[in-house]
Motif scaffolding. Structure first.
Motif, mmCIF file in Angstrom:
data_model
loop_
_atom_site.group_PDB
_atom_site.id
_atom_site.type_symbol
_atom_site.label_atom_id
_atom_site.label_comp_id
_atom_site.label_asym_id
_atom_site.label_seq_id
_atom_site.Cartn_x
_atom_site.Cartn_y
_atom_site.Cartn_z
ATOM 1 N N SER A 90 24.604 10.495 -2.947
ATOM 2 C CA SER A 90 24.941 8.659 -2.862
ATOM 3 C C SER A 90 24.008 8.282 -1.791
ATOM 4 O O SER A 90 23.297 6.890 -2.011
ATOM 5 C CB SER A 90 26.645 8.338 -2.445
ATOM 6 N N THR A 91 24.316 8.865 -0.339
ATOM 7 C CA THR A 91 24.008 8.097 0.664
ATOM 8 C C THR A 91 22.182 8.474 0.848
ATOM 9 O O THR A 91 21.174 7.552 1.037
ATOM 10 C CB THR A 91 23.974 8.628 2.365
ATOM 11 N N PHE A 92 21.529 9.352 -0.097
ATOM 12 C CA PHE A 92 20.602 9.878 -0.323
ATOM 13 C C PHE A 92 19.663 8.537 -0.879
ATOM 14 O O PHE A 92 18.862 8.204 -0.553
ATOM 15 C CB PHE A 92 20.155 11.375 -0.780
ATOM 16 N N LEU A 93 20.652 8.417 -1.851
ATOM 17 C CA LEU A 93 19.781 8.083 -2.517
ATOM 18 C C LEU A 93 19.896 5.945 -2.221
ATOM 19 O O LEU A 93 19.099 5.250 -2.464
ATOM 20 C CB LEU A 93 20.940 7.015 -3.695
ATOM 21 N N LEU A 94 20.743 5.628 -1.074
ATOM 22 C CA LEU A 94 20.640 4.854 -0.603
ATOM 23 C C LEU A 94 19.981 4.717 0.237
ATOM 24 O O LEU A 94 19.361 3.527 0.986
ATOM 25 C CB LEU A 94 22.284 4.241 0.613
ATOM 26 N N LEU A 95 19.716 5.286 1.530
ATOM 27 C CA LEU A 95 18.474 5.063 2.324
ATOM 28 C C LEU A 95 17.244 5.055 1.653
ATOM 29 O O LEU A 95 16.211 4.557 2.104
ATOM 30 C CB LEU A 95 17.620 7.313 2.628
ATOM 31 N N LEU A 96 16.957 5.680 0.055
ATOM 32 C CA LEU A 96 15.877 5.248 -0.547
ATOM 33 C C LEU A 96 15.299 3.956 -1.197
ATOM 34 O O LEU A 96 14.231 4.033 -1.037
ATOM 35 C CB LEU A 96 16.038 6.487 -1.948
ATOM 36 N N VAL A 97 16.267 3.439 -0.709
ATOM 37 C CA VAL A 97 16.240 2.111 -1.427
ATOM 38 C C VAL A 97 15.863 1.612 -0.193
ATOM 39 O O VAL A 97 15.837 0.744 -0.297
ATOM 40 C CB VAL A 97 17.640 1.190 -1.783
ATOM 41 N N LEU A 98 16.836 1.216 1.047
ATOM 42 C CA LEU A 98 16.169 0.684 2.417
ATOM 43 C C LEU A 98 14.997 1.330 2.684
ATOM 44 O O LEU A 98 14.549 -0.210 3.430
ATOM 45 C CB LEU A 98 17.379 1.691 3.202
ATOM 46 N N GLN A 99 14.976 2.379 2.536
ATOM 47 C CA GLN A 99 13.453 3.110 2.863
ATOM 48 C C GLN A 99 11.856 1.706 2.277
ATOM 49 O O GLN A 99 11.723 1.277 2.582
ATOM 50 C CB GLN A 99 13.359 3.904 2.849
ATOM 51 N N ASP A 100 13.025 1.661 0.546
ATOM 52 C CA ASP A 100 11.759 0.930 -0.059
ATOM 53 C C ASP A 100 11.969 -0.776 0.321
ATOM 54 O O ASP A 100 10.777 -1.623 0.441
ATOM 55 C CB ASP A 100 12.206 1.234 -1.259
ATOM 56 N N PHE A 101 13.023 -1.482 1.172
ATOM 57 C CA PHE A 101 13.336 -2.053 0.740
ATOM 58 C C PHE A 101 11.827 -2.563 2.301
ATOM 59 O O PHE A 101 11.408 -3.483 2.942
ATOM 60 C CB PHE A 101 14.560 -2.684 1.876
ATOM 61 N N CYS A 102 12.550 -1.330 3.672
ATOM 62 C CA CYS A 102 11.304 -1.954 4.845
ATOM 63 C C CYS A 102 10.203 -1.309 4.500
ATOM 64 O O CYS A 102 9.505 -2.471 4.952
ATOM 65 C CB CYS A 102 12.181 -0.422 5.715
ATOM 66 N N TYR A 103 9.741 -0.819 3.785
ATOM 67 C CA TYR A 103 8.448 0.241 2.718
ATOM 68 C C TYR A 103 8.312 -1.452 2.240
ATOM 69 O O TYR A 103 6.543 -2.454 2.804
ATOM 70 C CB TYR A 103 7.967 0.820 1.747
ATOM 71 N N TYR A 104 8.792 -2.523 1.732
ATOM 72 C CA TYR A 104 8.044 -4.139 1.004
ATOM 73 C C TYR A 104 7.868 -4.553 2.460
ATOM 74 O O TYR A 104 6.711 -5.092 2.556
ATOM 75 C CB TYR A 104 8.587 -4.670 0.316
ATOM 76 N N TRP A 105 8.292 -4.713 3.774
ATOM 77 C CA TRP A 105 7.825 -5.413 4.819
ATOM 78 C C TRP A 105 6.865 -5.185 5.175
ATOM 79 O O TRP A 105 6.126 -5.909 5.657
ATOM 80 C CB TRP A 105 9.454 -5.608 5.044
ATOM 81 N N PHE A 106 6.801 -3.858 5.227
ATOM 82 C CA PHE A 106 5.608 -3.008 5.914
ATOM 83 C C PHE A 106 4.308 -3.824 5.454
ATOM 84 O O PHE A 106 3.487 -3.980 5.808
ATOM 85 C CB PHE A 106 6.007 -1.416 6.091
ATOM 86 N N HIS A 107 4.451 -3.310 3.938
ATOM 87 C CA HIS A 107 3.516 -3.682 3.025
ATOM 88 C C HIS A 107 3.062 -5.470 3.108
ATOM 89 O O HIS A 107 2.104 -5.938 2.531
ATOM 90 C CB HIS A 107 3.543 -3.298 2.024
ATOM 91 N N ARG A 108 3.836 -5.837 3.352
ATOM 92 C CA ARG A 108 3.101 -7.775 3.485
ATOM 93 C C ARG A 108 3.112 -8.066 4.538
ATOM 94 O O ARG A 108 1.885 -8.619 4.676
ATOM 95 C CB ARG A 108 5.180 -8.065 2.918
ATOM 96 N N ALA A 109 3.687 -7.701 5.737
ATOM 97 C CA ALA A 109 2.903 -7.241 7.062
ATOM 98 C C ALA A 109 1.319 -7.040 7.611
ATOM 99 O O ALA A 109 0.769 -7.459 7.385
ATOM 100 C CB ALA A 109 4.059 -6.528 7.910
ATOM 101 N N SER A 110 0.709 -5.428 6.637
ATOM 102 C CA SER A 110 -0.153 -5.857 5.913
ATOM 103 C C SER A 110 -1.360 -6.273 5.766
ATOM 104 O O SER A 110 -1.936 -6.421 5.326
ATOM 105 C CB SER A 110 -0.100 -4.145 5.541
ATOM 106 N N HIS A 111 -0.822 -7.050 5.077
ATOM 107 C CA HIS A 111 -1.502 -8.407 3.947
ATOM 108 C C HIS A 111 -1.683 -9.992 5.340
ATOM 109 O O HIS A 111 -2.434 -10.384 4.834
ATOM 110 C CB HIS A 111 -1.245 -8.213 2.999
ATOM 111 N N ARG A 112 -0.229 -10.344 5.747
ATOM 112 C CA ARG A 112 -0.371 -11.230 6.209
ATOM 113 C C ARG A 112 0.085 -10.804 8.202
ATOM 114 O O ARG A 112 -0.399 -12.209 8.636
ATOM 115 C CB ARG A 112 0.971 -11.981 6.250
ATOM 116 N N ILE A 113 -0.778 -10.233 8.465
ATOM 117 C CA ILE A 113 -1.690 -9.742 9.889
ATOM 118 C C ILE A 113 -1.989 -9.137 10.395
ATOM 119 O O ILE A 113 -2.081 -8.249 9.901
ATOM 120 C CB ILE A 113 0.168 -8.889 10.421
ATOM 121 N N ARG A 114 -3.218 -9.647 10.433
ATOM 122 C CA ARG A 114 -4.561 -8.925 10.687
ATOM 123 C C ARG A 114 -4.460 -8.009 11.628
ATOM 124 O O ARG A 114 -5.727 -7.146 11.406
ATOM 125 C CB ARG A 114 -5.620 -9.904 11.468
#
Length: 282
Positions: A90-114
């Motif tokens: 359960s905590t591994f699945l939680l980690l995967l979801v939280l990491q995916d959430f963090c990835y979204y913001w990394f990816h979004r920043a990679s398009h919005r910050i030169r």
């Protein structure tokens, strides 16, 4: 290799998956391209494929070298973790979801910050979409600050080796969305990032630019209003094409352009910072 050994050495994960990746690329080429079942802009061209593989190798080497320092930083930060998290299913699945959430913001920043786009643009610079496009990565990600987005997971209480494993697993799963072979995955399109969603992300059509940042779960884009369905045929690439299969040009072109702008005479310090951290031109 058992699972414990893999967790202790997460950098081996993508290498273990490599035969599957290569097999799918060969299948896409022989079944899709050679039999005329895929559009021209999915075609495997030798020079571009060679560039993609070289970029992947450079990226892996940079990750291995800088990873030694970054893991040490994560271990140091882990000394101040907030919770003692025992790794279970359960905590591994939680980690995967939280990491995916963090990835979204990394990816979004990679398009919005030169500054971050200068690294990420290598991935978007191809005007083709096939499985080999997933290999089109930049060795500059550590320099651009990708690792910062996983720091919260370490501070919360996830062991660094598990965080790194989750990051690499997420990236490995994203290989499968870089194709025009799969048109739709039915109800899975509602929850997961799919080839259709990710084709949109690689599009330079005006309505597709800066959309569908998802890693594995498309729900983040729907939640934060960055989702766009695939309707119009996707035109791949960036608004100012690099037009080169030289991996060093692909890697450093935007960095060179950005720093040339920063060095222009007569600019204030604020203007120079704006060039580095405002949204990119592409």
């Amino acid at each position: 290799m058992d699972f414990t050994t893999l967790i202790d050495n997460p950098e081996w994960l993508l290498m273990l998956l490599a035969p599957l990746f290569i097999g799918l690329m060969l299948a896409e080429y022989w079944i899709g391209q050679k039999r005329g079942r895929l559009p021209e802009n999915s075609a495997y061209k030798l020079r571009e494929v060679a560039c993609n593989f070289t970029l992947a190798g450079m990226h892996q080497l940079a990750d291995l070298i800088t990873g030694l320092l970054i893991v040490q930083l994560y271990l140091w930060l882990f000394g101040w973790h907030l919770f003692d998290i025992e790794m279970t299913v359960s905590t591994f699945l939680l980690l995967l979801v939280l990491q995916d959430f963090c990835y979204y913001w990394f990816h979004r920043a990679s398009h919005r910050i030169r500054w971050m786009w200068a690294a990420h643009v290598a991935h978007h610079s191809s005007e083709r979409m096939n499985f080999s496009t997933a290999f089109r990565q930049s060795l500059m990600y550590p320099f651009a600050g990708m690792w910062l987005f996983w720091v919260p997971l370490v501070i919360v209480g996830f062991e660094p080796k598990w965080v790194v494993f989750a990051v690499l697993l997420n990236l490995g799963l994203q290989f499968f969305v870089h194709t025009q072979w799969v048109r739709s995955l039915g109800w899975l399109e509602l929850i997961f990032n799919t080839p259709s969603h990710h084709r949109v992300h690689h599009g330079r059509n005006p309505q597709y630019i800066d959309k569908n940042y998802a890693g594995v779960l498309i729900v983040w884009d729907k939640l934060f209003a960055t989702f766009e369905p695939e309707i119009e045929t996707v035109r791949y690439g960036i608004s100012k094409p690099i037009k080169s299969n030289n991996p060093f040009v692909v890697t450093f072109k935007e960095w060179q352009t950005m720093f040339n702008e920063v060095r222009r005479k007569g600019l204030s310090f604020k203007q120079r910072l704006s060039i580095l951290f405002s949204p990119p031109h592409d």
